[in-house]
Design a protein around this motif. Sequence first.
Motif, mmCIF file in Angstrom:
data_model
loop_
_atom_site.group_PDB
_atom_site.id
_atom_site.type_symbol
_atom_site.label_atom_id
_atom_site.label_comp_id
_atom_site.label_asym_id
_atom_site.label_seq_id
_atom_site.Cartn_x
_atom_site.Cartn_y
_atom_site.Cartn_z
ATOM 1 N N PHE A 130 17.134 11.731 12.101
ATOM 2 C CA PHE A 130 17.060 11.116 10.788
ATOM 3 C C PHE A 130 16.220 12.060 9.932
ATOM 4 O O PHE A 130 15.236 12.620 10.405
ATOM 5 N N TYR A 131 16.611 12.226 8.692
ATOM 6 C CA TYR A 131 15.872 13.065 7.760
ATOM 7 C C TYR A 131 15.400 12.178 6.619
ATOM 8 O O TYR A 131 16.131 11.303 6.161
ATOM 9 N N TYR A 132 14.174 12.410 6.165
ATOM 10 C CA TYR A 132 13.633 11.605 5.076
ATOM 11 C C TYR A 132 12.960 12.486 4.045
ATOM 12 O O TYR A 132 12.601 13.632 4.310
ATOM 13 N N LEU A 133 12.793 11.912 2.871
ATOM 14 C CA LEU A 133 11.984 12.520 1.816
ATOM 15 C C LEU A 133 10.838 11.568 1.517
ATOM 16 O O LEU A 133 11.037 10.358 1.432
ATOM 17 N N ARG A 134 9.670 12.122 1.371
ATOM 18 C CA ARG A 134 8.496 11.350 0.957
ATOM 19 C C ARG A 134 7.834 12.121 -0.175
ATOM 20 O O ARG A 134 8.027 13.316 -0.331
ATOM 21 N N PHE B 31 8.985 1.071 13.662
ATOM 22 C CA PHE B 31 7.683 1.749 13.642
ATOM 23 C C PHE B 31 7.411 2.266 12.236
ATOM 24 O O PHE B 31 8.324 2.409 11.431
ATOM 25 N N THR B 32 6.138 2.562 11.953
ATOM 26 C CA THR B 32 5.776 3.094 10.645
ATOM 27 C C THR B 32 6.040 4.599 10.622
ATOM 28 O O THR B 32 6.007 5.268 11.660
ATOM 29 N N VAL B 33 6.304 5.115 9.406
ATOM 30 C CA VAL B 33 6.632 6.533 9.251
ATOM 31 C C VAL B 33 5.814 7.197 8.148
ATOM 32 O O VAL B 33 6.218 8.217 7.608
ATOM 33 N N GLY B 34 4.666 6.648 7.837
ATOM 34 C CA GLY B 34 3.823 7.252 6.808
ATOM 35 C C GLY B 34 3.922 6.503 5.500
ATOM 36 O O GLY B 34 4.270 5.329 5.467
ATOM 37 N N THR B 35 3.617 7.177 4.413
ATOM 38 C CA THR B 35 3.624 6.535 3.103
ATOM 39 C C THR B 35 4.641 7.177 2.167
ATOM 40 O O THR B 35 5.013 8.336 2.329
ATOM 41 N N ASN B 36 5.051 6.371 1.195
ATOM 42 C CA ASN B 36 5.883 6.831 0.072
ATOM 43 C C ASN B 36 7.180 7.521 0.485
ATOM 44 O O ASN B 36 7.548 8.552 -0.070
ATOM 45 N N VAL B 37 7.899 6.945 1.447
ATOM 46 C CA VAL B 37 9.194 7.472 1.863
ATOM 47 C C VAL B 37 10.247 6.919 0.910
ATOM 48 O O VAL B 37 10.313 5.721 0.661
ATOM 49 N N ASP B 38 11.073 7.820 0.360
ATOM 50 C CA ASP B 38 12.041 7.445 -0.670
ATOM 51 C C ASP B 38 13.494 7.477 -0.226
ATOM 52 O O ASP B 38 14.332 6.802 -0.812
ATOM 53 N N ALA B 39 13.836 8.300 0.749
ATOM 54 C CA ALA B 39 15.239 8.500 1.116
ATOM 55 C C ALA B 39 15.355 8.717 2.619
ATOM 56 O O ALA B 39 14.417 9.192 3.263
ATOM 57 N N LEU B 40 16.537 8.364 3.168
ATOM 58 C CA LEU B 40 16.779 8.476 4.602
ATOM 59 C C LEU B 40 18.251 8.780 4.828
ATOM 60 O O LEU B 40 19.120 8.181 4.195
ATOM 61 N N VAL B 41 18.542 9.696 5.752
ATOM 62 C CA VAL B 41 19.916 10.006 6.135
ATOM 63 C C VAL B 41 19.919 10.377 7.612
ATOM 64 O O VAL B 41 18.916 10.878 8.134
ATOM 65 N N THR C 59 0.817 -1.214 0.000
ATOM 66 C CA THR C 59 0.000 0.000 0.000
ATOM 67 C C THR C 59 0.855 1.270 0.000
ATOM 68 O O THR C 59 0.312 2.362 -0.067
ATOM 69 N N GLY C 60 2.183 1.109 0.109
ATOM 70 C CA GLY C 60 3.073 2.268 0.173
ATOM 71 C C GLY C 60 3.416 2.688 1.588
ATOM 72 O O GLY C 60 4.209 3.604 1.787
ATOM 73 N N LEU C 61 2.822 2.026 2.598
ATOM 74 C CA LEU C 61 3.118 2.347 3.992
ATOM 75 C C LEU C 61 4.582 2.034 4.277
ATOM 76 O O LEU C 61 5.053 0.921 4.020
ATOM 77 N N ALA C 62 5.312 3.017 4.799
ATOM 78 C CA ALA C 62 6.739 2.873 5.051
ATOM 79 C C ALA C 62 7.003 2.516 6.516
ATOM 80 O O ALA C 62 6.367 3.045 7.425
ATOM 81 N N THR C 63 7.974 1.621 6.708
ATOM 82 C CA THR C 63 8.391 1.197 8.041
ATOM 83 C C THR C 63 9.859 1.526 8.230
ATOM 84 O O THR C 63 10.679 1.272 7.348
ATOM 85 N N PHE C 64 10.184 2.087 9.388
ATOM 86 C CA PHE C 64 11.539 2.435 9.791
ATOM 87 C C PHE C 64 12.069 1.298 10.653
ATOM 88 O O PHE C 64 11.355 0.799 11.526
ATOM 89 N N GLY C 65 13.312 0.870 10.413
ATOM 90 C CA GLY C 65 13.849 -0.228 11.198
ATOM 91 C C GLY C 65 15.358 -0.250 11.219
ATOM 92 O O GLY C 65 16.019 0.646 10.681
ATOM 93 N N THR C 66 15.908 -1.288 11.859
ATOM 94 C CA THR C 66 17.351 -1.415 12.038
ATOM 95 C C THR C 66 17.877 -2.718 11.463
ATOM 96 O O THR C 66 17.182 -3.733 11.431
ATOM 97 N N ILE C 67 19.148 -2.658 11.031
ATOM 98 C CA ILE C 67 19.903 -3.838 10.618
ATOM 99 C C ILE C 67 21.146 -3.862 11.481
ATOM 100 O O ILE C 67 21.909 -2.888 11.516
#
Length: 186
Positions: free
Chosen positions: A165-169, A141-151, A121-129
């Motif tokens: 953390f900064y993201y683009l959606r 946790f989830t961070v909304g929809t259509n997240v494309d980039a993270l730094v 559905t495009g729902l974005a999840t933030f996580g760790t490796i």
Amino acid sequence: EDHGYGATEFYSMRKDLTGASFFDTIIPGTATTTDRFNASNRTFKALAYAAPDVVYGPAIFYYLSHDPAGVSTFGSITPGGAVGIIADHFVVGNNFDALTFTDADVGFGANLFYYVRHDVTGLATFGTINPALPGTVTDRFTVGTNVDALVFSPLLAPGYGPNNFYYLRHDSGGVSTLGTIFVTGL
């Protein structure tokens, strides 16, 4: 840092019209992009850098790539002049979009990679490796929809503070929004 190609350069992955992927450098202010070496025909989704040795060696790049079915793999790239070493390490799951690294403990432990992945559905999840425990991939946790980039930035950014953390959606019209994620712990 100079990773064999010069200091203060950006690094990227790109795919040419034949389907071949390349590890590139970009010199800011000049629009000069240089293919450094062929990276096979993988489809790369994200590239991050880690200075400390987090199992696979110090001062190397890490990537997320995916196959045609959307299965994502975590791996590393060791630059080496005209030839680099590209190594898949483990499968992380489906539809991973972004990757960043921080050696700081921002709530989940030190020396972790952070990702964003999406569901159908495009729902974005933030996580760790956790590279010290290969294959340990944890959705946080989830961070909304259509997240494309993270730094990640440990620096104090005006109006946002340190250790964000900064993201683009993007929305359905393609308009992008910059946002922040501040982890406050488990």
